[in-house]
Structures are given as structure tokens and as C-alpha cells.
Motif scaffolding. Structure first.
Motif, short mmCIF file in Angstrom:
data_model
loop_
_atom_site.label_atom_id
_atom_site.label_comp_id
_atom_site.label_asym_id
_atom_site.label_seq_id
_atom_site.Cartn_x
_atom_site.Cartn_y
_atom_site.Cartn_z
N ALA A 100 85.53 11.39 67.63
CA ALA A 100 87.41 11.28 68.10
C ALA A 100 87.36 12.13 68.64
O ALA A 100 87.34 13.74 68.74
N HIS A 101 88.04 12.25 70.35
CA HIS A 101 87.60 13.47 70.96
C HIS A 101 89.28 13.31 72.21
O HIS A 101 90.19 12.23 72.82
N ASN A 102 89.89 14.49 72.13
CA ASN A 102 91.36 15.00 73.06
C ASN A 102 89.89 15.89 74.13
O ASN A 102 89.43 16.51 74.37
N GLY A 103 89.96 15.65 75.91
CA GLY A 103 89.70 15.98 76.59
C GLY A 103 89.15 15.39 77.78
O GLY A 103 89.32 13.53 77.86
N ILE A 104 87.83 16.20 78.57
CA ILE A 104 87.28 14.97 79.52
C ILE A 104 85.76 15.42 79.24
O ILE A 104 85.40 17.18 79.23
N ILE A 105 84.88 14.70 79.58
CA ILE A 105 83.18 15.22 79.10
C ILE A 105 83.25 14.85 80.90
O ILE A 105 83.25 14.16 81.49
N ALA A 161 86.54 15.60 66.70
CA ALA A 161 86.56 15.05 65.04
C ALA A 161 85.20 14.83 64.78
O ALA A 161 85.52 13.52 65.71
N ILE A 162 83.90 14.97 64.17
CA ILE A 162 82.83 14.16 64.25
C ILE A 162 82.65 14.13 62.35
O ILE A 162 82.95 14.71 61.80
N LEU A 163 82.38 12.71 62.22
CA LEU A 163 82.03 12.26 61.25
C LEU A 163 80.53 11.45 60.72
O LEU A 163 79.87 10.63 62.54
N CYS A 164 79.83 12.20 60.23
CA CYS A 164 78.55 10.87 60.18
C CYS A 164 78.16 10.13 58.63
O CYS A 164 78.56 10.98 57.63
N ALA A 165 78.14 9.61 58.26
CA ALA A 165 77.71 8.21 57.53
C ALA A 165 76.58 9.02 56.43
O ALA A 165 77.20 8.76 55.89
#
Ligand code: F6R
Length: 612
Positions: A100-105, A161-165
């Protein structure tokens, strides 16, 4: 703007994530989603276009998504429409990572091309999905290493926010120019982009700083610098109520939004200035199109119309194309001289103003090419225009626009310089120098906010006035109109703006002993003229507040005559309004506050005027 939350602990994550997303709803958003790792270590994903209520429904209030670690997001669309596919989190091709990301790449296009060449497929039009795929692409069993590798390759602004299974229970939080606050608990930890989503669970927080990332597990929070070196946690105690936290600790949304202006102006400008060039990825007009335009018409309502009046000076100065600025409510009935040689620029924060839509349709039917400068993504105006430049101001809740107006100015300035370059009106040296000036605007707005205390003191002199006059010449006359509108709409004191030279042609008789006059004098070439207008009104008893640029040679005389002098950052004359408007907004705010007015919702006004 967008909201992010992440939770990991012993309790079920879904209800906490859903509640956190609801708490951040006030920020405005157009889609929502969450990802939770199941007890079988599977990535469960739910997304909706529309409200968080839809997410509650889709997941049976979270019950359908068992698991103790997850992330959630509310999205305010920038890259791509507010559809379910574009909602966050984005999951990598084989379901390993969720982001999930806020902002701009900013460099997502070449990164995406690289991934496409490797066979990755994409489900959305977003820049964020690239990050999820990159994580999967470089993952070799070490979650943290994959995060570090991806961070070293992306450019832009972000809160992640980053998740890894493969690593259930761990979430990475990342911050660069987008807020992330870590919340420390017992048997759980969480984080969010907005403190409102945390205060129900903990009041012990760590405000992450730019360039930092954090590894969050149920019983630990580790903070790292960009280079991977560990950092100590600086824990703060939050004592704000939830209601106060929604306004970022400010008493009113209007103040919060005024204070957000440096970032908002930065968002409007900086992603579009790359390697010393203005790059408008989201703009479809070519050099041939520009060459066929013999005039530009700007149309809008209210403050957006005043932004257009100020923008006219920048466009005419740089491009040498005549610009006509018209009220949309008038233009629609004016039988206007508009044909296929006209570029129509439509300005609207909401993108839904009925009069503006009607004027757009009228001009389009006559052959005009339409460029919309709009804040709200996918709003009605964006669908009707040939080209759209978003202002990226973020949601504006207060009825009186502030960051909506300054970001409109920023985009108009950017357009003026871009068009001048395309038309060959600026050589390389001039272009480079104006670009530097554009890049300095967010800082100038930040410095202008330092007038807050002075304006709060000055409001004492204005709060009992019957009438207030705002004066200025050229861009300052457009700014005077915006200043007067802001003042009257929230303080309910009559205010009138005059082009300084016009007062003596009629209304100068209304200036009496003690009448407050605000004289905006940002143009170095017109200082002497402004001074004589100040002397003119002072002779009739006016109490003058002058707004002058810091360190402007010749401004001492104005300081000598004015009763109060407010210093704003010195900018090129056609860019001056973006900083000089700030003390005028603050004056309106503090005067309204002293009078006990309903600042965020002034009487009889609506945020979006969808009636004629
Ligand atoms: C004044 C204000 C209004 C709007 C006008 C146009 O503070 O906010 O004057 O500028 O109603 O609205 P948009 O920009 O949404 O078309």
C-alpha cells in the motif's frame, strides 16, 4: 489524501485495519482496500471502489479475512481512475508481496517496462504495482533485503506498508515525503499515515523521518536509516483527542490546509520538473497544437477565477499569447468569440462546478481545445477536457479554498513556462533560470506561513471593521480580489478589492477615518505607483497594511507610510501571488476566528457548487 495502516499482533488484524481506515475517511478518498495474511500464510486481498463501508461488507466486517497481520489503504486517485483494480494494496504476480502506497513513484515508467520485458503482468494502471512486482523480482528469501533493493531503485515520494506472505507477522513501513507514524503497543504494533488511526490503540508513537524504514513485528519495532544502519526510537506521547487529530492538531481544517500548502505546491510542481525540464506526462497538447492557438481563454468561478486572473499575467508574459479570463457563469451565456484557434483553460478544485462545466461545454461545441486544471481526480470536468493537469492538492475540506488556489497558481505557472518553451519564447538560459524559480516556490510558501503570528495580531484591528478595501496593481489586483473574497466569505465583513488606480475613479469617498486598507505591493516596477495610492488613502484616514516582498529595494518608502508592513518572500512579479496570498488567507482566518464565525463551513456556502 490517501491513508495507510498496518497492524501485526496477537489479535485479529481485519477489524483493527477496517476501523483505522474509517478513522482516516475524513481525509477524503475514492477507493479502499486491505490485505491480510491468512493462518495458512496466504495473501488475502479485498478492494472496493468507493467507501470503506463497502470493504466492511465485502469481508463480512473482517470475519472473512482471518489473520493477525495485515495492511489497509484508502486511495485518492492520482495514477489511474478510482477503480477496484487501481485500489491498494497491490499484490505481486504470484501473491508473495502486498504493497500500500501514499505518494508518487516518479520513475515508474522505465521500471515497469523492465518488468514487462521480464514477463511480469500488471492488473492496474498505478505506479505502486511496480513496487510489488519489483519486490517479488528481487526476493531471494530475505524480506528486508528485498525492501532495501527496491528502495534503492525508486524515485519519488512515498509512505509504504509492505507485507510478505513468506514472513507472516512482519510488516515494513517506509517514509519519504509522506507521513508514517509508528504506534507501539503490548503484544502488538501498528503504524499509520495519520495519528487518528492509532490513538484508539496506543498513545506511544514514533514519528518516522524521511528516508527511514521500519521493521514491525508483534513484539518489536526496529528503525533503520536509508543505508540500513539501525536507529534509536524517539518515542512521543500523543495527547490529542481523535477529533483534534483529524485536523492534524489544528482547530480548523482551513488552518490545516493553509499549513499544507508548501507540500501541496511541491506536489503540483516537483514531479513535473525532471532533470531541469518540465515534463508533463499527463498532458497531450503538441507543439503543432500550441502553434494553432491565437488566444487562450481561462474560465472558472470564485477563487479559481481569481487564480486565472493571476495566471493570465504569467502566460502572457512568458508566451506572448493574449489571455482572456472569464467568469464561467457569464461565459456560458456570452455568445463568446471562441473557435478552433482557442485554447480554453478550465480551472476547478472540485471539477464539479456546474457553471464551469456549462462554459466548458459551450466552448468545446465552438471548437476550442480544452485543458482542465483540476484537483479531484476523475471528476466531471476531467472527463470533458481534451487534456488534464491535476493540481494534486489533496482533499480540501474547508469550504474556503486555500491550497486549492495556490496549487492552481502553481500549475498555471508551470503551464506558462512549459508553453513558452514549446513556442520557443524562452532560450535555454532563461528557461533554466525560470525552472529554478519554480522549484523555489514551495519554500517561499513555507516562509510566507511565518506571517501567521503577525496576521493573528493584526486581526485585532480588522475584527470590528464595517468595510475593508484590498488594493493592488496587475497580479496584485488579482490577488487583492482573492484576499477580499477570502476575508468576506469567512468573517462576514464586507470587503472590496480595487485595482489601485481605480479607487479615485469612484469609491475613494468610502475611505474614512480608520477604514482598514490592505495594499498588496509585490511588483518592483510598480512600487512608486503603489506608494502614491497608499498616500492617497492615508490622506483620507485609512489604516494601511502593506504586503511587500522581503528586501525589495525601494520598499522602505512604503514601510514608512504604511501603518503595518507584512513581509513576504521576494519572487518574480508574475509568481508573487503564490506567496503573498498566504498572509491574506491568514488574516481572513484569524479575523473570522476572533468574530466566532464558523470557519470551515461559512453560512450559505457549499464546497462544491453543482447548481446554477
Ligand atoms: C472560495 C471558493 C470558491 C470556489 C468556487 C469554484 O473560497 O472556494 O469561490 O473557488 O466555488 O470552485 P471549484 O474550484 O471547485 O470549481
Amino acid at each position: 489524501m490517501c491513508g495507510i495502516i498496518g497492524f501485526t499482533g496477537l489479535k485479529q488484524a481485519s477489524p483493527i485495519i477496517l476501523e483505522g481506515l474509517s478513522r482516516m475517511e475524513y481525509r477524503g478518498y475514492d477507493s479502499a482496500g486491505m490485505a491480510v495474511i491468512s493462518p495458512q500464510n496466504r495473501m488475502q486481498l479485498a478492494k472496493v471502489s468507493g467507501k470503506v463501508a463497502g470493504l466492511y461488507e465485502k469481508t463480512d466486517n473482517g470475519a472473512a479475512f482471518p489473520g493477525v497481520c495485515g495492511i489497509g489503504h484508502t486511495r485518492w486517485a492520482t495514477h489511474g481512475a478510482p477503480t477496484e483494480a487501481n485500489a491498494h494494496p497491490h499484490v505481486s504476480m504470484h501473491g508473495q508481496f502486498a504493497v500500500a502506497h501514499n505518494g508518487i513513484i516518479e520513475n515508474f515508467v522505465p521500471l515497469k517496462e523492465e518488468l514487462l520485458a521480464k514477463g511480469y503482468t500488471f492488473q492496474s494502471q498505478t505506479d505502486t504495482e511496480v513496487v510489488a512486482q519489483m519486490l517479488e523480482d528481487c526476493y531471494e528469501g530475505d524480506f528486508q533485503k528485498a525492501v532495501e533493493t527496491v528502495l534503492s531503485r525508486i524515485e519519488g515520494s512515498y509512505g509504504f506498508a509492505i507485507l510478505c506472505a513468506d514472513d507472516p507477522g512482519t510488516i515494513f513501513a517506509v517514509k519519504k515525503n509522506s507521513p508514517i507514524i509508528l504506534g507501539l503497543g503490548e503484544g502488538f504494533n501498528l503504524f499509520a499515515s495519520d495519528v487518528t488511526a492509532l490513538v484508539e490503540h496506543t498513545r506511544e508513537v514514533v514519528y518516522m523521518e524521511d528516508g527511514q524504514y521500519a521493521k514491525v513485528t508483534p513484539d518489536s519495532v526496529e528503525l533503520f536509516a536509508e543505508d540500513g544502519s539501525p536507529l534509536p526510537l524517539k518515542v512521543s506521547h500523543v495527547s490529542l483527542s481523535v477529533a483534534a487529530a483529524e485536523k492534524g492538531g489544528y482547530e480548523h481544517f482551513m488552518m490545516k490546509e493553509m499549513m499544507e500548502q508548501p507540500e501541496a505546491v511541491g506536489r503540483a510542481l516537483s514531479p513535473r520538473i525532471k532533470g531541469g525540464e518540465i515534463v508533463l506526462d499527463d498532458f497531450r497538447l503538441t507543439k503543432e497544437d500550441f502553434n494553432k492557438f491565437t488566444k487562450i481563454v481561462i474560465t472558472a468561478c470564485g477563487s479559481a477565477y481569481y487564480a486565472g486572473l493571476a495566471g493570465k499575467y504569467a502566460i502572457e508574459k512568458f508566451c506572448r499569447i493574449p489571455v482572456d479570463v472569464q467568469l464561467a457563469s457569464e461565459l456560458r451565456y456570452a455568445d463568446p468569440f471562441i473557435d478552433e484557434h482557442c485554447l480554453l483553460i478550465v480551472l476547478s478544485q472540485s471539477g464539479e462546478t456546474l457553471d464551469t462545466i456549462a462554459a466548458l461545454k459551450e466552448c468545446k461545441a465552438r471548437g476550442a481545445t480544452v485543458l482542465a486544471i483540476v484537483n479531484v481526480v476523475e471528476s466531471a470536468i476531467t472527463k470533458l477536457a481534451d487534456s488534464v493537469l491535476y493540481t494534486w492538492a489533496g482533499p480540501e475540506v474547508a469550504v474556503a479554498t486555500t491550497k486549492g488556489y495556490t496549487t492552481q497558481l502553481a500549475v498555471l505557472y508551470l503551464f506558462a513556462v512549459y508553453a513558452a518553451r514549446v513556442l520557443g519564447r524562452l532560450d535555454a538560459e532563461q528557461y533554466a533560470s525560470v525552472i529554478r524559480e519554480l522549484q523555489a516556490l514551495p519554500e517561499a510558501v513555507r516562509n510566507a506561513l511565518k506571517t501567521d503570528c503577525d496576521m493573528s495580531n493584526l486581526a485585532q484591528y480588522f475584527k470590528d471593521a464595517q468595510h475593508v478595501f484590498y488594493l493592488g496593481r496587475n497580479t496584485d489586483s488579482a490577488l487583492a480580489m482573492e484576499g477580499a473574497l477570502k476575508f468576506k466569505e469567512i468573517s462576514y465583513i464586507h470587503a472590496e478589492a480595487y485595482a489601485s488606480g481605480e479607487l479615485k475613479h469612484g469609491t475613494i469617498a468610502l475611505i474614512e477615518e480608520g477604514t482598514p486598507v490592505v495594499a498588496v505591493c509585490t511588483n518592483p516596477a510598480l512600487l512608486e505607483k503603489s506608494l502614491s495610492n497608499i498616500i492617497e488613502v492615508k490622506a483620507r484616514g485609512a489604516v494601511v497594511t502593506a504586503v511587500v516582498p522581503e528586501g525589495l529595494p525601494g520598499s522602505e518608502a512604503i514601510e514608512g507610510y504604511a501603518d503595518h508592513c507584512i513581509k513576504v518572500p521576494a519572487l518574480r512579479d508574475v509568481f508573487a501571488s503564490i506567496a503573498a496570498v498566504v498572509p491574506l488567507q491568514l488574516l481572513a482566518y484569524h479575523t473570522a476566528k476572533l468574530r466566532g464565525c464558523s470557519i470551515d463551513k461559512p453560512k450559505n456556502l457549499a464546497k462544491s457548487v453543482t447548481v446554477e
